[in-house]
Each structure stands twice: as structure tokens, then as C-alpha cells.
Design an enzyme around this catalytic site. Sequence first.
Site: not given
Length: 607
Positions: A253, A307, A372
Site C-alpha cells: 500500500d 494506494h 479509492e
Amino acid sequence: MNPVRFIAITLIGLFCYIEAVHCQTQAVWGYECVNDRCVKKAISESSFPPEKAISLPACRLFCGNGAGLLWPQPSGELQVGNELAHIDPDQVWFEWDEKFHDLVNLWETNKERFRKQLKTRAQDNALKSGGKAVRIKINVAHDSLTLNYKTDESYKLTIGSGTNGELLATIVANTFFGARHGLETLSQFVLYDNIRNELQMVTTANVSDAPAFPHRGLALDTSRNFIDLLSLRRTIDGMAMVKLNVFHWHITDSQSFPLVITSRPSLHSYGAYSSRDVYTAEDVQQLVQYALERGIRVIPELDAPAHVGEGWEKLGVTACFNYQPWENYCVEPPCGQLDPTQDALYNILEDVYREMNLMFNRSDVFHMGGDEVSIRCWNATTRIQNWMNEQEWGLQEADFMKLWNYFQTEALNRLDKTLPEGDKRPIIMWTSKLTESPYLEQYLNKDRYIIQVWTTGNDSKVSNLLEKGYRLIMSNYDALYLDCGFAGWVTDGSNWCAPYIGWQKVYNNDLMAIGGPYAQQILGGEAALWTEQSDSHTLDNRLWPRLSAHAERLWSNPRSSWQMAESRMLLHRERLIEEGIAANSIQPKWCLQNEGNCPIGGDGGRS
């Protein structure tokens, strides 16, 4: 102290040490099945003599018609006799067909694991000698080790009398995976009797069992905080106990990149928290094998294009890395996304995919993340704006979704290049703007993509995906995010998805009800633990026994609510503790020992 008494106590202690005998106090409590409930009673020579008293697990067996010992509850036939036999854990023998050479080592590992489970059940007490021998015959029809959505994980378990006074357990299954589940069930029919200090086993039983859903998993993040390999193996052991079959490894991440990619060493050398906080190819391969032995497949995730950050930034292919104020560009620090306009990016991705495929033994499913993505991040990068102008694109949402699709298409092409020719394995992606209409239909082929849902279970986006024909994996955060309900770490108060989700809510998360008329398109679910506030030291407590509730929901698809399962859950939690898994306590132990006295409403937790 009287010198004679002191010498006597010392000699007794020395005898206990030399003989490895635990000089424990004789049990004063036993149990009796009264009106389908286990009632604790004091053992005495008159009203409740020792020969009549039974242990709590034995009582749960007799009161629960066999199901009282098992987790997850079998989905099919369950017939259990009313007798227990004293068994000798050193006299447990296995038989299997050695013509399936690829299975021999797997069964050797499971044989040793089973024997260890039996001895662990004794809770470090020196067992009374003697007992029956147990012979376990395993009949598997096929030698395939493919674990996918078509794999037959069903099994039949029969326990009865063998020759020469032995107990004979026979497990019949089409695959190794089904037979392994049967062995797991058999282990739960072995219990420790603290009154007689012996291991006991059911003398007769018939079980026919199969899972309701083919995808029963855990998604675990090991990048926000590093999780050591010992903890990962312990987690897989727990998963095997409850017949979960997917370990979804969110391995990288924006905060760290702990995976060693030898062709791109700067990713881990700059991206890992330290030189110790890394996973080598050998580490991964060994964990994949460890999971296979326990009936679990490992699905790797390389989350992109968002990410990403640490490690990637040194390769010059990121946008908005660590921009401030971070809340303008991402949901948590540090921000970072891949820059789809950089041609060099796709060569790097191809190298990463190639090495991941090798170390993960070419997992038949690959998770590409897609969570996201921030349009604002990309729009804050002049290079990306200029590139989009060159394509004669605008800078509106639809244009940036076109950019996202450009990335996804190029990345998928590079992933496919690392696979055998013609191998178009399924791709999993998280719900996002890209999985909403109209972009969903434009860019994601429903025959290739599986969508993992992290929104709420009643979100209209779920029904839209199902109506469009997409296959889903449910990780709805309102029931399956195990990091919810702790203190906020970037804000005051509680974290974003509070309140804490108890095992009861996990248990009642009915995927059939969520799917409605399209329920067959739901492959299953994954509980998720994001580790911003968890690490190796808190892992067990965060996962267990809530993950067990998730397992029973996906295996048995129970039609009853959690109240019916509570007494079994309390006993199962004790079994997790015996196996060295630091499962969270969910009630005072008094509730375990006084069945039916703690629940509010319901029927007292009878199963």
C-alpha cells in the site's frame, strides 16, 4: 511449617516433576443434560456421583445432538451416537491411497497436525494411560489440487467400530480439500474429559457436509503495519479450523512495500519499513504451500493505480506522492497514485506481476485493487494534464475515468503477458467509481472481472452490479470490516466505520438475503482487516472469534440467528485458545459454564 509436612510437599512436587504428572485438584464440577441444556452440578458421592458426571464438552455433545461440538455446523446430515470412548492419542493410525503421489506429502503434514491437535486438546495435562486406538481411512477420488469456484469441497465422515477394538473413522471425498475438511470435523469430535483426565471420542457418527459458498475468506493488509510470518501461519491455522479457504493478501500500500521484487529492488529497499520487515519470494512460496496443506488458496493483491507511494516514488512513476494537505488528495496519508501516462510504468508492472505470479504459484485469480482513485490527485499533476490535452481529452470526470481505463487496460495486458499463452484468469477489483454505471459497462467485462464489494450490504450499487450480471465477493464494511470501532488515528473520536462490529453482526450477515434473486452470482465473502491500528501483537484479538462467525455463515448458511449459535461459539472460542490463537473473550467464562443464563431474549442459545 512442620518440617515433616514441608518434606512431604517437596517430595510430592519432585515426583510430579520427574513423572511429568500434573498434580491437579480433582474436578468438583460436572455437567448434566437437562431439558436440552447443560447444567453445572457439584460432584458428590450421593446426589451426583463421579461416574454420572460428564465434562462440559461431552454434555454439549449429548445436548446438542452432536452439533454442539462442531464449528462450523455441518450443512447436511448429522447423526451422532450417545457414547464416548477413551482413546490413546499415541495410537492414531492413518490409511490413504498412495497412488496419488502428489497428495502423500499433504496427508503426512495433516496427519501430524491432527495428532498435535489431539494432544493440544489435553491442555497440557498428563493423560491417563490406555484407551482405544483410532484408525482413520481417507478415500479421495481425484488427485487434483486445483482450488477454485468449481472445486468439490464436500465430504462424508463415518465413525464406528473397527477391528481389534479400534475406532474406525472413514472420510470419503472427491478431492483433497473435501477430505481435509472431514479430518477437521473429526478432530472436533475428540474432547478432553477433565473429570477422568482422558481424551474421549465419539464412537458412532455420520456426517455429510458441503459449503454453501465457494469463496470463504479473509482479506488481510500487511502494509500499513507489517505482520510477521509466524502470525500469518497462525492465522492460516485458525482459518483451517473453521474451513475458510481464501487468504487474500493485501501485501502493499502507500505506507510500505514489503514484498521483495528482485528485478526492481528499490521498491522494497526504499518502500519497506526496515530490512527485517520484508517478505522474500521464498517466504511467500512457503506460506502458499503452508496454506495449501490446510485447504486454503492465497490470492495476491497489488492495489493500483491508487494506494501506492513508498518505494514507487523512487521509480519516478507516481503522482501526488505525500502531497499536503493530504486530505485533499487521498483518504489517509501518505497520498500516492501511479501516473498512467508514464510508459516506463508498465515495464515495471510487468516485472512485478511476473515475479508475483512465480512466488504465488500462478494463483488462478489475481486481485488488481482499483480502490479509492482520486481524480483530484491526477488533476494536480501538470504532466498528466498535458498528456490528456495531447489526446484531445478534457479534464472532466469522464475524461479521468477514460485515463483510469487506459491504465487498467495496459496493466492487464502486462499481467496477461506473464501468464501462459491464452490463460485469461479472473481479475478481482474493489467497488469504486469505475464499477458504477456507465463506466462499469464501458470498461469492465463481466466475464473477466469479479467485483469485491466494500460498501454497505444494502447499497444500491450492489443490486446494480448484480442486475448487470457481475459476480460478487462481499466484504460489506457494515458487517465484515474488523478494524471498525477503534479510536480515530487521523481524527478525534472513533475511526470512520465505527461502531465496533461484534461477532453477532458478522454471523447475521446473510449473503443470500443481500443477493435476493441474484444470490447465485455472489461467490462468497471476505472479512477484512486493515492494519492501520493492528499488527502482529494484536492480530489474533482483532480476527478471532469474529472470523469464525464469518466462516459459519459462509459454510453453513444458517437459517437461525446468532442466539442459536452462542453456546457453541463459547466452546469453540476455548478450542481456539487451546490451539494458541489469542481469540478475544466475548463473555465471562461463567456464561460458558452456565448455559442459557446470559443471552437477552432468544431461547437461551440452544443449538
